[in-house]
Design a protein around this motif. Structure first.
Motif, mmCIF file in Angstrom:
data_model
loop_
_atom_site.group_PDB
_atom_site.id
_atom_site.type_symbol
_atom_site.label_atom_id
_atom_site.label_comp_id
_atom_site.label_asym_id
_atom_site.label_seq_id
_atom_site.Cartn_x
_atom_site.Cartn_y
_atom_site.Cartn_z
ATOM 1 N N ASP A 1 3.164 -7.926 6.838
ATOM 2 C CA ASP A 1 2.407 -7.888 7.757
ATOM 3 C C ASP A 1 1.492 -6.298 6.776
ATOM 4 O O ASP A 1 1.265 -5.852 5.622
ATOM 5 C CB ASP A 1 1.940 -6.999 9.229
ATOM 6 N N ASP B 1 -0.488 -3.311 7.890
ATOM 7 C CA ASP B 1 -0.658 -2.590 8.518
ATOM 8 C C ASP B 1 -1.242 -0.971 7.235
ATOM 9 O O ASP B 1 -0.426 -0.200 7.741
ATOM 10 C CB ASP B 1 -0.366 -2.673 9.620
ATOM 11 N N ASP C 1 1.459 -2.359 4.435
ATOM 12 C CA ASP C 1 1.795 -2.958 3.521
ATOM 13 C C ASP C 1 1.794 -3.035 2.038
ATOM 14 O O ASP C 1 0.525 -3.617 1.817
ATOM 15 C CB ASP C 1 2.486 -4.032 3.810
HETATM 16 MG MG LIG Z 1 3.878 -2.946 7.609
#
Ligand SMILES: [Mg+2]
Ligand SMILES: [Zn+2]
Ligand SMILES: [Zn+2]
Ligand SMILES: [Zn+2]
Lengths: 82, 883
Positions: free
Chosen positions: B453, B455, B457
Motif C-alpha cells: 500500500d 502509507d 512502503d
Molecule cells: Mg504499508
C-alpha cells in the motif's frame, strides 16, 4: 503386555502395498530412466513391508487414493537397517 | 588461471592437532607490536609480511602473489601453558565425568566398551545418529565410583561455565585436563565418538593457537591517516601480551599464585577471542566501550557470515525508495525517478550498428539524462564519465567491442521487489518508465501480489546486467505472466478499491452517458480504437449505457455467465432475470446483464479476468486490466465518490427497532441464566452445563447483532433507492473495501468482545470490572457491546473492546514471527526440489521425491481454482458458442 493381532493393511489410512516382480521392477526403472538408488526408500522394518514379506532390494508399489488424480502410484525400494 | 574440476566425494570434520597447526603456520608470532616507527610491519608481529598481503602493489613474502590473489597464510602463537577451547568446554566436561582420574579408561568393563564401539561404528555406516548411543554410554559410566580397570576411587567432577573444572571442589588446570585426555586410548576414544584419525580428545585443549592471515583481519586507514586494527587483531595482541608475561614469569620462577593468575587471564583472552558472548564472563571491550566482534560473532545470527553473506548478500545496481500509485501506467511498468535512472546502468556492447547512438549517450555523460556513467574498455578498465575531460577521452576512444554502461531508459527490464518476499510474485519483472518525482510508481493492480500500500512502503529495484538474465526475466517474471497465482489457480493481480466501486457504478443499469461524455471518458482513458468502435454503435435516444461502453474492452467472442459479488443469494436464482442485476451475462463480447464488481476482475476473485487470461492469453489480460483501470478511474474521478460518517446515518425508526432487538436479546440471555440457576437448562451432548450456557448466550447475542445489522442494511438500502449515494455501502456490497459486518458495527451494534474465543471473564474476583455485581454473567458484564461505533461506546464497553483489540494485536505479532521462522525452515528444506521434464519431482541428488508433481502433474496456476478441469464451464462454453 501381550501381542495384539491387528491387520494394519485393513486400516483405512493404510494404502495398498504390492511387491513388484523382477520384470515389473526393471520395466519401472527403465521407464523412469533411473537406478534403484534414486527411488524413495522404505525400511525393511516397516510394518507393511514385513506384512507383504518384501526383502531389501525389492521395489514396492503403493496405491494411493489421491484427491487430485484419483489413483496415484508411488514406488519405494526396500532398504535394510544395517 | 588454471581451473581444476573435481567432484567432492565427501567432507570430513576434525579438530586441528598442534602438529597440524604448526605445519600450516608460516610464521611464529612472538611480539604484540604490529608496525615499527616507519610504519612497516614487524617480523614476528601480528602483521608479519609472511601472513599475506592486503596493500595493493606489494607482494606476499610467502607465495609471491599480489594482494587479491594471495589467499593469506596462517601463523601461530605457542602458548606458554595450555588453555581450554571454549567451543569444546562442555564436551570436555562430559568426557572428564566418564573416564578414570588415574588411568583415563572409560569407567565401564572392557566388554561394555567394546560393545559401544561396535554400535557406534555400525550407526556411522548406515548414517544413523550416534549421539543417542554415546548418551547411553555417558549415562552408564558417569555414576561409577570405582574404576573397573585400575580400582581407583573416583572424584566428583563439576563443570563451571565457561572453562573451569572442579574435582571434589579442587580446581583442575588445563594441563591436568589435557594430561587425562592424552591418556585416553584410541579404542576408548572411538567409543566416545571420536574419529581418532582426525580428532584426538586432547586436541580440545590448545597448546598452539593458529593466527589467521591478515586477509581475514585487514586494518583500515581512517580519514585522519591513522591505522585502525581489526577486532581480531586487538584480541590477538592481548593474547600475545599475556602469553609473553606468563612465559617470562615461569622462566623467572615466579610464585605459583602469580602464574596461576596470568594463566587464567590467558584463558580469558583466548576464550573471548573465540566467542565474546560466553555466559559467565564479561565480554572483552574496545577502548570506546563497544564489545569486540570476535570469531563466533562473525558467524552468528542474521548479520553473520552464513545468513548475512552466504545465504544473502548486498548487491550493486539496485535502488530503493517510497512507492506511490499511478493508474495511468501499465501493470507491466514501473515508474522510475530520473535521479534513479541516472544512477543505475545497463551494459551495452558497442557494435557498428549502435555506435552512433551510444556515442550520443557517452557525450551526455553521467549528469545529463539520458547518458552513460562508464565506458568499459575490452581489457576491463573503465572510464568514469563524470567530468568533461573524461567524456572527451572516452568519445575519442570509443570503438566496437567497448561496453557502454548507459543510464536506465524507458523499456528496460528491471526486477521489482517488496519485502517480505513470501512468494514468487514478490519479485516481478517490470518495464521502466522514467518520470519526474522521487518515488517508484506502480499500477494499483499489482498491489495484491506485493501486498503493498502507499502509507510509506518502500520497494527495491534491480537493474539487470546480462542478456541471459534479461531474457529470463522477460519471459518468466514479467508482471502479466504472474496474473494467475500458483497458490489457488485464479488471478492474484486485479482491481482493488476504486477500480471495483468505479466499475460497479459504471455498469449499473441506470448509468448512461451522452455522446460527448462517453467520448471524453474514452479519450482520457486513451482508448482511441474503442472510440471508433463506439461511434459505429447506435445509441439509445442519444445515450450510451455504461454496460455498452464497458463491452468495448471485452474480447468480441467472449461468452460468460456467473453470479456477481452483489448477488443476494436468493433461494432460487432467477439468473438473467435477477431483479438486482446481480447475474452477469456476457454474450459475444457484450455485457448484457449484471454489474462488474469484485467477482469480475478483483484480485483473488475475478471470474471475468480469469476467463480472459486463460482463454485469450496474458497480453489480452494485461490490456484488459490497463484499460479497465484507466476507464474506471477516469469515470469515478469525474463522477465523484466519497464516504463519510453520514453513510451510517439511520432514521429514528431503525434505531428504535435495533434497540428493541438488542434489549430483547439481553432479556433472553437473562432468562437463560435464570433457567441455568434453577437447574432447568439441559446440557448439550458432550458439553458441561456451563459450556452449554455460554454457547446459548453467545448464540443469542450474535443472532441479535446479525439481525440488527440486517435492519441497518435494509434502511441504508432504502435511503440509497431514494437516490442518495452511500459510498460505504457501495464499497461493501461490490467488494471494493469493507464488509457488511463493518457497516453493522458502525451503524447498529459492535457486538460481543472476546478473548481466546470466549466472552470476557478475567479481571477482578467474580467479576470483570468493579462496575458489576459479583457473579453477574449477563451480556453487559461479560463484554457485549450494545452500542455502535457511531453512537459511541460506554466506558465499560470501551474497556472490553480494548481487551479484544489487544488480543488481536498480540496474535498478529506472534504469528508473523512464528510463520517467518517456519517459512525459512520450509524453504531451506525444499529449495532444491525441482520438477524435471519427465514430470517427476527430484532433489539435488536426482533422487525422486514425487513421481508426478502434485499427483496429477497439473500446474496449479493453470487450473480452474485448483481443479484440473471444470467440466461445467467447458460445456457452457461449447453451448454458448453454438447458440
Ligand atoms: Mg504499508
Ligand atoms: Zn601469500
Ligand atoms: Zn582407572
Ligand atoms: Zn442472485
Amino acid at each position: 503386555m501381550g501381542k495384539r493381532k491387528v491387520d494394519i493393511s485393513k486400516h483405512e489410512l493404510v494404502p495398498e502395498h504390492i511387491v513388484l516382480s523382477e520384470e515389473e521392477a526393471n520395466e519401472l526403472l527403465k521407464k523412469l530412466n533411473i537406478t534403484k538408488s534414486q527411488l524413495p526408500k522404505i525400511l525393511a522394518s516397516d510394518p507393511m513391508v514385513k506384512k507383504i514379506k518384501a526383502k531389501p532390494g525389492d521395489i514396492i508399489k503403493i496405491v494411493r487414493r489421491s484427491p487430485t488424480a484419483g489413483v496415484y502410484y508411488y514406488y519405494r525400494v526396500v532398504i535394510s537397517e544395517k | 588461471m588454471r581451473v581444476f574440476q573435481r567432484t567432492i566425494a565427501g567432507i570430513k570434520f576434525g579438530i586441528l592437532s598442534p602438529e597440524q597447526i604448526r605445519e600450516m603456520s608460516v610464521a611464529k608470532i612472538v611480539t604484540p607490536d604490529t608496525y615499527d616507527e616507519d610504519g612497516y610491519p614487524i617480523e614476528g608481529g601480528l602483521m608479519d609480511p609472511k601472513l599475506g598481503v592486503v596493500d595493493p602493489g606489494l607482494r606476499c613474502k610467502t607465495c609471491g602473489a599480489r594482494a587479491g590473489e594471495c589467499p593469506g597464510h596462517f601463523g601461530r602463537i605457542e602458548l606458554a601453558r595450555p588453555v581450554i577451547h571454549v567451543g569444546y568446554a562442555k564436551h570436555i566436561a562430559r568426557i572428564l565425568k566418564i573416564i578414570c582420574r588415574e588411568c583415563s579408561r572409560i569407567k565401564l568393563p572392557q566388554e561394555k566398551i567394546d560393545e559401544f564401539r561396535k554400535r557406534i561404528k555400525n550407526a556411522r555406516k548406515i548414517g544413523k545418529d550416534e549421539e543417542v548411543i554415546i548418551d547411553e554410554l555417558y549415562n552408564q559410566a558417569k555414576q561409577v565410583k570405582v574404576c573397573p580397570h585400575c580400582g581407583a576411587e573416583q572424584g566428583e567432577i563439576k563443570f563451571e561455565k565457561p572453562t573451569t573444572y572442579l574435582e571434589n571442589g579442587r580446581k583442575l588446570t588445563p594441563s591436568d585436563v589435557r594430561e587425562r585426555l592424552e591418556k585416553i586410548t584410541d579404542e576408548d576414544a572411538e567409543a566416545l565418538g571420536f574419529d581418532v584419525e582426525v580428532a584426538r580428545p586432547e586436541y580440545m585443549v590448545l597448546t598452539v593457537l593458529p593466527v589467521p592471515p591478515v586477509t581475514v583481519r585487514p586494518s583500515i586507514i581512517l580519514e585522519s591517516g591513522e591505522r585502525s586494527e581489526d577486532d581480531l587483531t586487538h584480541k590477538l595482541v592481548d593474547i600475545i601480551r599475556i602469553n609473553q608475561r606468563l612465559q617470562e614469569n615461569i622462566e623467572a620462577g615466579a610464585p605459583q599464585i602469580i602464574i596461576e593468575d596470568l594463566w587464567e587471564l590467558l584463558q580469558y583472552h583466548v576464550t573471548t577471542y573465540f566467542n565474546n558472548e560466553v555466559a559467565g564472563i564479561p565480554p572483552a571491550r574496545h577502548r570506546s566501550g563497544r564489545p569486540l566482534k570476535t570469531l563466533a560473532q562473525r558467524l552468528k545470527g542474521k548479520e553473520g557470515r552464513f545468513r548475512g553473506n552466504l545465504s544473502g548478500k548486498r548487491v550493486n545496481f539496485s535502488a530503493r525508495t517510497v512507492i506511490s500509485p499511478d493508474p495511468n501506467i501499465s501493470i507491466n511498468e514501473v515508474g522510475v525517478p530520473i535521479e534513479v535512472a541516472r544512477e543505475l546502468t545497463v551494459p551495452v556492447r558497442v557494435t557498428p550498428y549502435n555506435i552512433d547512438y551510444l556515442r550520443k549517450l557517452v557525450k551526455n555523460g553521467a549528469h545529463k539524462y539520458p547518458g552513460a556513467n562508464y565506458v568499459e574498455r575490452p581489457d576491463g578498465s573503465k572510464i568514469r564519465l563524470d567530468k568533461a575531460k573524461s567524456v572527451e577521452k572516452a568519445l575519442k576512444e570509443l570503438d566496437v567491442g567497448y561496453i557502454v554502461h548507459r543510464h536506465l531508459q524507458d523499456g528496460d527490464i528491471v526486477l521489482f521487489n517488496r519485502q517480505p518476499s513470501l512468494h514468487r510474485m514478490s519479485i516481478m519483472a517490470h518495464e521502466v518508465r522514467v518520470m519526474p518525482g522521487k518515488t517508484f510508481r506502480l499500477n494499483l493492480c499489482v498491489c495484491p501480489p506485493y501486498n503493498a500500500d502507499f502509507d510509506g512502503d518502500e520497494m527495491n529495484l534491480h537493474a539487470i546486467q546480462g542478456e541471459e538474465a534479461r531474457a529470463e526475466a522477460r519471459m518468466l517474471m514479467r508482471v502479466q505472466d504472474q496474473i494467475l497465482s500458483p497458490r489457488f489457480g485464479g488471478p492474484i493481480i486485479g482491481g482493488i478499491h476504486d477500480h471495483i466501486s468505479g466499475a460497479y457504478l459504471f455498469t449499473k443499469k441506470e448509468t448512461k452517458f451522452r455522446r460527448e461524455e462517453a467520448l471524453q471518458l474514452l479519450y482520457i482513458a486513451k482508448m482511441y480504437d474503442e472510440i471508433k468502435k463506439l461511434l459505429k454503435e447506435k445509441s439509445e435516444d442519444g445515450y450510451y449505457t455504461g454496460k455498452q461502453i464497458f463491452s468495448l474492452i471485452l474480447p468480441e467472442d467472449l461468452n460468460l455467465r456467473y453470479k456477481a459479488k452483489v448477488c443476494k443469494k436468493c433461494e432460487t436464482c432467477l439468473e438473467e432475470d435477477c431483479p438486482y442485476d446481480a447475474f452477469v451475462v456476457i454474450k459475444n463480447g457484450k455485457l448484457i446483464k449484471g454489474v462488474m464488481d469484485e467477482k469480475s476482475f478483483g484480485a483473488f476473485a475475478g471470474e471475468l479476468l480469469d476467463r480472459i487470461v486463460k482463454d485469450y492469453g496474458t497480453d489480452k489480460a494485461r490490456e484488459f486490466l490497463d484499460k479497465i483501470t484507466r476507464l474506471v478511474i477516469a469515470f469515478i474521478s469525474k463522477r465523484g465518490f466519497t464516504t463519510g460518517i453520514d453513510d451510517e446515518d439511520l432514521p429514528e425508526e431503525a434505531k428504535q427497532r435495533i434497540n428493541e432487538i438488542l434489549t430483547k436479546a439481553e432479556e433472553e440471555v437473562q432468562n437463560v441464566i435464570e433457567m441455568y440457576e434453577q437447574g432447568l437448562l439441559e446440557p448439550l451432548p458432550g458439553r458441561t452445563l456451563e459450556e452449554t450456557l455460554e454457547m446459548r448466550i453467545m448464540q443469542i447475542l450474535s443472532e441479535a447483532r446479525d439481525k440488527s445489522g440486517q435492519i441497518a442494511n435494509e434502511y441504508l438500502e432504502k435511503i440509497e433507492e431514494r437516490g442518495k449515494l452511500n459510498g460505504a455501502r457501495i464499497m461493501a456490497i461490490s467488494g471494493a473495501r469493507g464488509s457488511l459486518l463493518n457497516l453493522t458495527q458502525m451503524a447498529a451494534c459492535v457486538g460481543q468482545q472476546s478473548v481466546r474465543g470466549e466472552r470476557i471473564k478475567r479481571g477482578y474476583s467474580g467479576r470483570t470490572l468493579p462496575h458489576f455485581k459479583k457473579g453477574d454473567i449477563g451480556a453487559k458484564a461479560k463484554g457485549f457491546v450494545k452500542s455502535s461505533y457511531k453512537s459511541g461506546l460506554s466506558p465499560t464497553e470501551f474497556f472490553f473492546h480494548a481487551m479484544g483489540g489487544r488480543e488481536g494485536l498480540v496474535d498478529t505479532a506472534v504469528r508473523t514471527s512464528q510463520s517467518g521462522y517456519m517459512q525459512r525452515r520450509l524453504i531451506n528444506a525444499l529449495q532444491d526440489l525441482k520438477v524435471e521434464y519427465d514430470n517427476t519431482v527430484r532433489d539435488a541428488r536426482y533422487v525422486i521425491v514425487a513421481f508426478k508433481h502434485g499427483e496429477d502433474g497439473a500446474d496449479p496456476a493453470r487450473t480452474d481454482w485448483g481443479k484440473t478441469v471444470n467440466v461445467k464451464k467447458v460445456i457452457e462454453k461449447v453451448i454458448s458458442k453454438r447458440g
